[in-house]
Design a protein around this motif. Structure first.
Motif, mmCIF file in Angstrom:
data_model
loop_
_atom_site.group_PDB
_atom_site.id
_atom_site.type_symbol
_atom_site.label_atom_id
_atom_site.label_comp_id
_atom_site.label_asym_id
_atom_site.label_seq_id
_atom_site.Cartn_x
_atom_site.Cartn_y
_atom_site.Cartn_z
ATOM 1 N N HIS A 202 0.790 -1.225 0.000
ATOM 2 C CA HIS A 202 0.000 0.000 0.000
ATOM 3 C C HIS A 202 0.825 1.280 0.000
ATOM 4 O O HIS A 202 0.263 2.365 0.074
ATOM 5 C CB HIS A 202 -0.929 0.019 1.214
ATOM 6 N N LEU A 203 2.121 1.179 -0.082
ATOM 7 C CA LEU A 203 2.962 2.366 -0.005
ATOM 8 C C LEU A 203 2.657 3.392 -1.101
ATOM 9 O O LEU A 203 2.537 4.579 -0.798
ATOM 10 C CB LEU A 203 4.441 1.974 -0.018
ATOM 11 N N PRO A 204 2.502 3.002 -2.353
ATOM 12 C CA PRO A 204 2.175 4.017 -3.372
ATOM 13 C C PRO A 204 0.854 4.734 -3.068
ATOM 14 O O PRO A 204 0.751 5.945 -3.243
ATOM 15 C CB PRO A 204 2.083 3.217 -4.674
ATOM 16 N N VAL B 62 -6.674 1.073 -2.641
ATOM 17 C CA VAL B 62 -6.281 -0.249 -2.157
ATOM 18 C C VAL B 62 -7.239 -1.311 -2.686
ATOM 19 O O VAL B 62 -6.820 -2.409 -3.067
ATOM 20 C CB VAL B 62 -6.200 -0.255 -0.613
ATOM 21 N N SER B 63 -8.519 -0.982 -2.760
ATOM 22 C CA SER B 63 -9.492 -1.921 -3.330
ATOM 23 C C SER B 63 -9.174 -2.208 -4.787
ATOM 24 O O SER B 63 -9.271 -3.356 -5.238
ATOM 25 C CB SER B 63 -10.907 -1.360 -3.213
ATOM 26 N N ALA B 64 -8.780 -1.184 -5.526
ATOM 27 C CA ALA B 64 -8.399 -1.378 -6.927
ATOM 28 C C ALA B 64 -7.171 -2.276 -7.031
ATOM 29 O O ALA B 64 -7.093 -3.135 -7.908
ATOM 30 C CB ALA B 64 -8.148 -0.032 -7.591
ATOM 31 N N GLN B 65 -6.203 -2.081 -6.115
ATOM 32 C CA GLN B 65 -5.026 -2.961 -6.108
ATOM 33 C C GLN B 65 -5.442 -4.410 -5.886
ATOM 34 O O GLN B 65 -4.980 -5.306 -6.587
ATOM 35 C CB GLN B 65 -4.066 -2.559 -4.995
ATOM 36 N N PHE B 66 -6.280 -4.641 -4.893
ATOM 37 C CA PHE B 66 -6.708 -6.012 -4.622
ATOM 38 C C PHE B 66 -7.489 -6.579 -5.798
ATOM 39 O O PHE B 66 -7.347 -7.743 -6.145
ATOM 40 C CB PHE B 66 -7.541 -6.086 -3.342
ATOM 41 N N LEU B 67 -8.308 -5.762 -6.431
ATOM 42 C CA LEU B 67 -9.071 -6.226 -7.583
ATOM 43 C C LEU B 67 -8.148 -6.620 -8.724
ATOM 44 O O LEU B 67 -8.348 -7.638 -9.380
ATOM 45 C CB LEU B 67 -10.046 -5.139 -8.036
ATOM 46 N N CYS B 68 -7.114 -5.827 -8.942
ATOM 47 C CA CYS B 68 -6.165 -6.113 -10.030
ATOM 48 C C CYS B 68 -5.307 -7.339 -9.768
ATOM 49 O O CYS B 68 -4.968 -8.078 -10.683
ATOM 50 C CB CYS B 68 -5.260 -4.910 -10.266
ATOM 51 N N PHE B 69 -4.932 -7.554 -8.511
ATOM 52 C CA PHE B 69 -3.965 -8.597 -8.207
ATOM 53 C C PHE B 69 -4.523 -9.807 -7.472
ATOM 54 O O PHE B 69 -3.795 -10.743 -7.184
ATOM 55 C CB PHE B 69 -2.808 -8.020 -7.381
#
Length: 113
Positions: free
Chosen positions: A54-56, A93-100
């Motif tokens: 989540h750093l970015p 963060v939700s978008a990150q989880f969705l992507c990965f």
């Protein structure tokens, strides 16, 4: 970032920050899960490790906070910081989880009528 730019918040500003953050958290959770009780449908173990990096997003939220500090002041500033940064962080963060996230595809057996 906001404290660095504007100094320590007073009691009203702290309450505005907390109210804004809570409002964003509950509103986004209710939208994501369809109601106030937020029960996740999948395990956190299903996500890959880099989805939790989540750093970015935290750096982006710090920038948003700094930009708000340049535009507003007082309880309005702190309310906007709480609302906006929480919403931006949770959506990012939700978008990150969705992507990965690992997606398990289960095929239903085809049945003939």
């Amino acid at each position: 970032m906001t404290s660095s730019d504007r100094g320590a918040p007073g009691a009203a500003e702290v309450l505005a920050l907390l109210a804004g953050a809570t409002l964003s958290f509950v509103a986004l959770g209710a939208v994501a899960y369809g109601s106030a009780p937020m029960a996740p449908g999948r395990s956190a173990a299903d996500a890959r490790i880099w989805a939790a990096f989540h750093l970015p997003m935290a750096a982006f939220v710090a920038l948003v906070s700094l930009l708000l500090a340049r535009c507003c002041s007082g309880p309005l500033l702190w309310g906007l910081v709480g609302t906006t940064t929480t919403a931006v962080y949770l959506l990012g963060v939700s978008a990150q989880f969705l992507c990965f996230a690992v997606r398990r595809v289960t095929k239903k057996p085809h049945t003939h009528p």
